[in-house]
Design a protein around this motif. Structure first.
Motif, PDB file in Angstrom:
ATOM      1  N   LEU A  88       8.145 -13.869 -13.051  1.00  0.00           N
ATOM      2  CA  LEU A  88       8.734 -13.085 -14.130  1.00  0.00           C
ATOM      3  C   LEU A  88       8.041 -11.738 -14.303  1.00  0.00           C
ATOM      4  CD1 LEU A  88       9.262 -15.957 -16.711  1.00  0.00           C
ATOM      5  CD2 LEU A  88      11.030 -14.726 -15.453  1.00  0.00           C
ATOM      6  N   ALA A  89       6.751 -11.668 -13.974  1.00  0.00           N
ATOM      7  CA  ALA A  89       6.025 -10.405 -14.120  1.00  0.00           C
ATOM      8  C   ALA A  89       6.601  -9.319 -13.221  1.00  0.00           C
ATOM      9  CB  ALA A  89       4.548 -10.614 -13.805  1.00  0.00           C
ATOM     10  N   ALA A  90       7.264  -9.727 -12.154  1.00  0.00           N
ATOM     11  CA  ALA A  90       7.904  -8.757 -11.254  1.00  0.00           C
ATOM     12  C   ALA A  90       9.313  -8.399 -11.714  1.00  0.00           C
ATOM     13  CB  ALA A  90       7.944  -9.306  -9.830  1.00  0.00           C
ATOM     14  N   HIS A  91       9.756  -9.037 -12.786  1.00  0.00           N
ATOM     15  CA  HIS A  91      11.109  -8.802 -13.305  1.00  0.00           C
ATOM     16  C   HIS A  91      11.051  -8.554 -14.812  1.00  0.00           C
ATOM     17  CE1 HIS A  91      13.230 -10.090  -9.601  1.00  0.00           C
ATOM     18  NE2 HIS A  91      12.185 -10.878  -9.459  1.00  0.00           N
ATOM     19  N   ALA A  92      10.081  -7.762 -15.238  1.00  0.00           N
ATOM     20  CA  ALA A  92       9.918  -7.497 -16.674  1.00  0.00           C
ATOM     21  C   ALA A  92      11.187  -6.864 -17.235  1.00  0.00           C
ATOM     22  CB  ALA A  92       8.727  -6.570 -16.879  1.00  0.00           C
ATOM     23  N   PRO A  93      11.449  -7.050 -18.533  1.00  0.00           N
ATOM     24  CA  PRO A  93      10.624  -7.745 -19.528  1.00  0.00           C
ATOM     25  C   PRO A  93      10.860  -9.257 -19.521  1.00  0.00           C
ATOM     26  CG  PRO A  93      12.529  -6.796 -20.591  1.00  0.00           C
ATOM     27  CD  PRO A  93      12.619  -6.387 -19.150  1.00  0.00           C
ATOM     28  N   TYR A  94       9.866  -9.984 -20.018  1.00  0.00           N
ATOM     29  CA  TYR A  94       9.974 -11.435 -20.070  1.00  0.00           C
ATOM     30  C   TYR A  94       9.115 -11.951 -21.217  1.00  0.00           C
ATOM     31  CZ  TYR A  94       5.292 -11.786 -18.064  1.00  0.00           C
ATOM     32  OH  TYR A  94       3.945 -11.692 -17.854  1.00  0.00           O
ATOM     33  N   ALA A  95       9.361 -13.199 -21.578  1.00  0.00           N
ATOM     34  CA  ALA A  95       8.540 -13.886 -22.574  1.00  0.00           C
ATOM     35  C   ALA A  95       8.426 -15.343 -22.154  1.00  0.00           C
ATOM     36  CB  ALA A  95       9.163 -13.780 -23.963  1.00  0.00           C
ATOM     37  N   ILE A  96       7.266 -15.931 -22.372  1.00  0.00           N
ATOM     38  CA  ILE A  96       7.010 -17.322 -21.994  1.00  0.00           C
ATOM     39  C   ILE A  96       6.481 -18.084 -23.198  1.00  0.00           C
ATOM     40  CG2 ILE A  96       5.506 -18.836 -20.629  1.00  0.00           C
ATOM     41  CD1 ILE A  96       5.652 -16.880 -18.364  1.00  0.00           C
ATOM     42  N   ARG A  97       6.945 -19.310 -23.344  1.00  0.00           N
ATOM     43  CA  ARG A  97       6.340 -20.249 -24.281  1.00  0.00           C
ATOM     44  C   ARG A  97       5.902 -21.477 -23.500  1.00  0.00           C
ATOM     45  NH1 ARG A  97       9.644 -20.539 -30.054  1.00  0.00           N
ATOM     46  NH2 ARG A  97       9.252 -18.379 -30.689  1.00  0.00           N
ATOM     47  N   ALA A  98       4.613 -21.810 -23.599  1.00  0.00           N
ATOM     48  CA  ALA A  98       4.051 -22.969 -22.919  1.00  0.00           C
ATOM     49  C   ALA A  98       3.557 -23.960 -23.972  1.00  0.00           C
ATOM     50  CB  ALA A  98       2.905 -22.548 -22.008  1.00  0.00           C
ATOM     51  N   TYR A  99       3.996 -25.201 -23.863  1.00  0.00           N
ATOM     52  CA  TYR A  99       3.627 -26.251 -24.812  1.00  0.00           C
ATOM     53  C   TYR A  99       2.677 -27.226 -24.114  1.00  0.00           C
ATOM     54  CZ  TYR A  99       7.409 -24.428 -27.639  1.00  0.00           C
ATOM     55  OH  TYR A  99       8.221 -23.596 -28.388  1.00  0.00           O
ATOM     56  N   GLU A 100       1.513 -27.441 -24.707  1.00  0.00           N
ATOM     57  CA  GLU A 100       0.500 -28.311 -24.101  1.00  0.00           C
ATOM     58  C   GLU A 100      -0.356 -28.929 -25.200  1.00  0.00           C
ATOM     59  OE1 GLU A 100      -1.643 -30.664 -22.366  1.00  0.00           O
ATOM     60  OE2 GLU A 100      -0.179 -29.631 -21.091  1.00  0.00           O
ATOM     61  N   THR A 101      -0.440 -30.273 -25.186  1.00  0.00           N
ATOM     62  CA  THR A 101      -1.133 -30.979 -26.267  1.00  0.00           C
ATOM     63  C   THR A 101      -2.625 -31.142 -26.025  1.00  0.00           C
ATOM     64  OG1 THR A 101      -0.589 -33.108 -25.241  1.00  0.00           O
ATOM     65  CG2 THR A 101       0.953 -32.252 -26.889  1.00  0.00           C
ATOM     66  N   VAL A 102      -3.103 -30.903 -24.810  1.00  0.00           N
ATOM     67  CA  VAL A 102      -4.535 -31.015 -24.514  1.00  0.00           C
ATOM     68  C   VAL A 102      -5.180 -29.642 -24.672  1.00  0.00           C
ATOM     69  CG1 VAL A 102      -6.261 -31.588 -22.766  1.00  0.00           C
ATOM     70  CG2 VAL A 102      -4.183 -32.978 -22.975  1.00  0.00           C
ATOM     71  N   GLU A 103      -6.105 -29.521 -25.595  1.00  0.00           N
ATOM     72  CA  GLU A 103      -6.678 -28.213 -25.915  1.00  0.00           C
ATOM     73  C   GLU A 103      -7.395 -27.591 -24.719  1.00  0.00           C
ATOM     74  OE1 GLU A 103      -7.769 -24.766 -27.827  1.00  0.00           O
ATOM     75  OE2 GLU A 103      -6.208 -26.252 -28.289  1.00  0.00           O
ATOM     76  N   ALA A 104      -8.061 -28.411 -23.913  1.00  0.00           N
ATOM     77  CA  ALA A 104      -8.772 -27.858 -22.751  1.00  0.00           C
ATOM     78  C   ALA A 104      -7.811 -27.162 -21.791  1.00  0.00           C
ATOM     79  CB  ALA A 104      -9.521 -28.974 -22.026  1.00  0.00           C
TER      80      ALA A 104
END
Length: 266
Positions: free
Chosen positions: A101-117
């Motif tokens: 996606l960085a090569a096709h700006a603009p973009y937005a990402i949402r990443a969901y992850e329950t492990v804090e590490a």
């Protein structure tokens, strides 16, 4: 939903199917997309995984790299993102998507992850505001509709894994989203021991292409003496992108050769 550590499986046969499919889906959708592209990963995991935590990568991307001489542009793009060497970082799905996606700006990402590490590593790669330290749900998409939602759970709920989601949970969370890629592991049937066993929750998975959600599905099986012996892809997108995804997966199966089988391009 409890998370799990994919580092012990990074680059294995499942990633060998999953990641070319993800690249093909993203590049296909980006072909005709205008404006900001929104991508959501509901089970993001680590930003990257160091090969060598297990030998799974040797059976997966290691074997593939030694055999690949094709020209599929989506696989070539994916292949340019990693090196099959112990100790070298192999990108997680969210990083693969971000680099495309960085090569096709603009973009937005949402990443969901329950492990804090794992969320900490995702924040380093994406920024604080893109990472959600909780499970995703359908209401997340009402004000922020993703152009592609990627679902990559460790498996479906079972007596052995009661914290995993059910297939109905996954489909309900994805219902408002027009473009979806779902990856599920398939396991050997201990009773039959057959080479191409039914997946877990077979009746539910059989609904994927019949329940009015516009999903296509295919499965890939590979030779394995272990319980984990294949994976299922279900996807909802325009016909051209769906065909592109299937072509990339077929190229992987053809490259890997004997014992690998692609089933059910519906």
């Amino acid at each position: 939903m409890s998370s799990y550590d994919h580092q012990t499986k990074a680059g294995n046969e499942g990633d060998l199917v999953k990641h070319p499919a993800l690249v093909a889906a993203l590049l296909g959708l980006l072909t005709d997309h205008g404006g900001r592209f929104r991508y959501a990963d509901a089970f993001a995991g680590r930003w990257d995984n160091h090969l060598g935590a297990s030998d799974g990568w040797r059976r997966g991307i290691g074997a593939f790299a030694a055999r690949w001489h094709g020209e599929n542009p989506d696989i070539q793009h994916w292949r340019s993102l990693w090196a099959p060497e112990p100790g070298v970082p192999y990108p997680g799905s969210t990083q693969i998507a971000q680099r495309i996606l960085a090569a096709h700006a603009p973009y937005a990402i949402r990443a969901y992850e329950t492990v804090e590490a794992y969320a900490i590593g995702l924040r380093r790669g994406l920024g604080e505001g893109s990472v959600y330290a909780r499970a995703a749900c359908a209401s997340d998409w009402h004000g922020w509709p993703p152009d592609l939602l990627f679902l990559d759970p460790p498996g479906l709920r079972s007596p052995a894994n009661p914290a995993y989601p059910t297939l109905d949970d996954l489909l309900m969370s994805a219902a408002p989203v027009p473009n979806l890629l779902l990856w599920l592991p398939l396991f050997r049937d201990a009773a039959s021991g057959g080479p191409f066993p039914p997946p877990p929750d077979q009746a539910a998975i059989g609904r994927l292409t019949r329940d009015g959600q516009g999903l296509r599905a295919l499965a890939v099986y590979w030779p394995s003496g272990r319980a984990f012996c294949g994976c299922l892809l279900a996807y909802r997108c325009a016909a051209a992108t769906a065909e592109r995804l299937a072509i990339a997966v077929r190229a992987v199966v053809t490259t890997m050769g004997a014992g690998w089988q692609l089933v059910g391009e519906s």
